[in-house]
Design an enzyme around this catalytic site. Sequence first.
Site, short mmCIF file in Angstrom:
data_model
loop_
_atom_site.label_atom_id
_atom_site.label_comp_id
_atom_site.label_asym_id
_atom_site.label_seq_id
_atom_site.Cartn_x
_atom_site.Cartn_y
_atom_site.Cartn_z
N SER A 169 0.86 -1.19 -0.12
CA SER A 169 -0.13 -0.36 -0.19
C SER A 169 1.34 1.13 0.33
O SER A 169 2.37 1.08 0.19
CB SER A 169 -0.69 -0.16 0.87
OG SER A 169 -1.08 1.38 1.30
N TYR A 216 -1.89 -1.25 10.38
CA TYR A 216 -2.25 -1.61 9.03
C TYR A 216 -1.23 -1.20 8.38
O TYR A 216 0.04 -1.69 7.75
CB TYR A 216 -2.94 -0.61 8.29
CG TYR A 216 -3.18 -1.23 7.01
CD1 TYR A 216 -3.99 -2.28 6.54
CD2 TYR A 216 -3.43 0.10 6.19
CE1 TYR A 216 -3.74 -2.51 4.96
CE2 TYR A 216 -2.78 -0.19 4.63
CZ TYR A 216 -3.75 -1.13 4.27
OH TYR A 216 -4.17 -1.91 2.55
P1 NAD Z 1 -11.06 -6.24 -0.11
O1 NAD Z 1 -11.99 -6.23 1.37
O2 NAD Z 1 -12.06 -6.39 -1.49
O3 NAD Z 1 -10.35 -7.75 0.00
C1 NAD Z 1 -9.54 -8.27 0.38
C2 NAD Z 1 -10.47 -10.13 1.10
O4 NAD Z 1 -8.96 -10.27 2.23
C3 NAD Z 1 -11.76 -10.07 1.17
O5 NAD Z 1 -11.90 -10.92 0.01
C4 NAD Z 1 -10.66 -11.36 2.63
O6 NAD Z 1 -12.16 -12.03 2.87
C5 NAD Z 1 -9.53 -11.29 2.54
N1 NAD Z 1 -9.21 -11.67 3.90
C6 NAD Z 1 -9.27 -10.95 5.02
N2 NAD Z 1 -8.61 -11.62 5.94
C7 NAD Z 1 -8.37 -13.23 5.02
C8 NAD Z 1 -7.53 -14.00 5.58
N3 NAD Z 1 -7.59 -14.44 7.21
N4 NAD Z 1 -7.45 -14.90 5.11
C9 NAD Z 1 -7.84 -15.25 3.85
N5 NAD Z 1 -8.40 -14.21 3.23
C10 NAD Z 1 -8.46 -12.99 3.89
O7 NAD Z 1 -10.08 -5.29 0.21
P2 NAD Z 1 -9.31 -4.99 -0.90
O8 NAD Z 1 -8.92 -3.61 -1.33
O9 NAD Z 1 -9.23 -5.96 -2.75
O10 NAD Z 1 -7.52 -5.51 -0.33
C11 NAD Z 1 -7.19 -6.60 -0.89
C12 NAD Z 1 -5.51 -6.03 -0.63
O11 NAD Z 1 -5.50 -4.64 -1.08
C13 NAD Z 1 -5.27 -5.43 0.55
O12 NAD Z 1 -3.78 -5.99 1.30
C14 NAD Z 1 -5.28 -4.30 0.86
O13 NAD Z 1 -5.18 -3.99 2.41
C15 NAD Z 1 -4.82 -4.04 0.02
N6 NAD Z 1 -4.84 -2.39 -0.53
C16 NAD Z 1 -6.10 -2.38 -0.90
C17 NAD Z 1 -6.13 -0.63 -0.69
C18 NAD Z 1 -7.45 0.01 -1.22
O14 NAD Z 1 -7.21 0.66 -1.72
N7 NAD Z 1 -8.37 -0.73 -1.30
C19 NAD Z 1 -5.18 0.04 -1.32
C20 NAD Z 1 -4.43 -0.46 -0.42
C21 NAD Z 1 -3.71 -1.70 -0.38
#
Ligand code: NAD
Length: 254
Positions: free
Chosen positions: A136, A149
């Site tokens: 991130s 985080y």
């Molecule tokens: P999201 O909530 O749509 O997806 C996250 C997924 O991780 C979910 O499907 C959830 O069920 C799964 N998950 C949670 N705990 C888990 C576990 N213990 N084992 C397996 N799966 C698990 O969110 P997203 O935004 O698509 O996030 C995906 C990645 O991107 C994350 O690592 C997040 O930190 C990162 N990220 C997101 C953003 C943003 O703005 N959305 C920005 C930077 C980084």
Amino acid sequence: MNKQHVFITGASSGIGLGIARLLGQQYEVTISDCAKAPLMAAQAELANEGLAVKTQLFDVCDAGHLADLRVLADEGGVDVLINNAGIQHVQAIEDFPPEKFQQLIDVMLVGPAMTTRAVLPAMKKRNFGRIINVGSVHSLVASAYKSAYVSAKHGLLGLAKTVALEVASSDITINTVCPGYVDTDMVRNQIKQQAEVHGIPETEVVEKIMLKNMPKKQFVSIEELAGTVAFLIGPYARSITAQAITLDGGWTAQ
Ligand code: NAD
């Protein structure tokens, strides 16, 4: 030539699902997640679009699931690992529930370390592997109230640098993509919470809070993130390893 296998964690929704959607056109993809129903729904969604992917119930914190991943890798099932699973919790450090702090570190730092540990022996044996961590912008800078985080996401960079050195003599790379805000469920939940806390409409939260630090004033799209991952695992990135690849609309230039 046999298609390469990609294993993606947390791929029922958001970024993980978007990466599966793009890579599924070229690779054999397994989407995994910790809950069965959303995983099956994601598979059905992709099937509707004409894309066949495998599924695996996989909690990144579950020792049994990690052992299954080791077996899958040893049997030749993981050429590319994408550590994407993530969760968020926003609270001041003095009020942060200790078990929540631990959970974020477990899912987003220990989890990726343990999945990497599970797939590396087979990758080394076959002298090929690509590992992508979804970090991130919070791997590089902090925001208040996101101590767990930010700690986990910063840690991912240290993990990648260390592993990259350990496997440098093989054709294995490990990199971390670092996006600013991407419009997914995770961010929608934060927008909703912030709107309630500040008593302002969600549109104002997006404009004044979420995109405040992003000079380009737009969310990073899932597609551009997936395209970056495709580049990093493809043939033109063999020498890119231990890097943080930042897609932040200019956030960290300030
Ligand atoms: P999201 O909530 O749509 O997806 C996250 C997924 O991780 C979910 O499907 C959830 O069920 C799964 N998950 C949670 N705990 C888990 C576990 N213990 N084992 C397996 N799966 C698990 O969110 P997203 O935004 O698509 O996030 C995906 C990645 O991107 C994350 O690592 C997040 O930190 C990162 N990220 C997101 C953003 C943003 O703005 N959305 C920005 C930077 C980084």
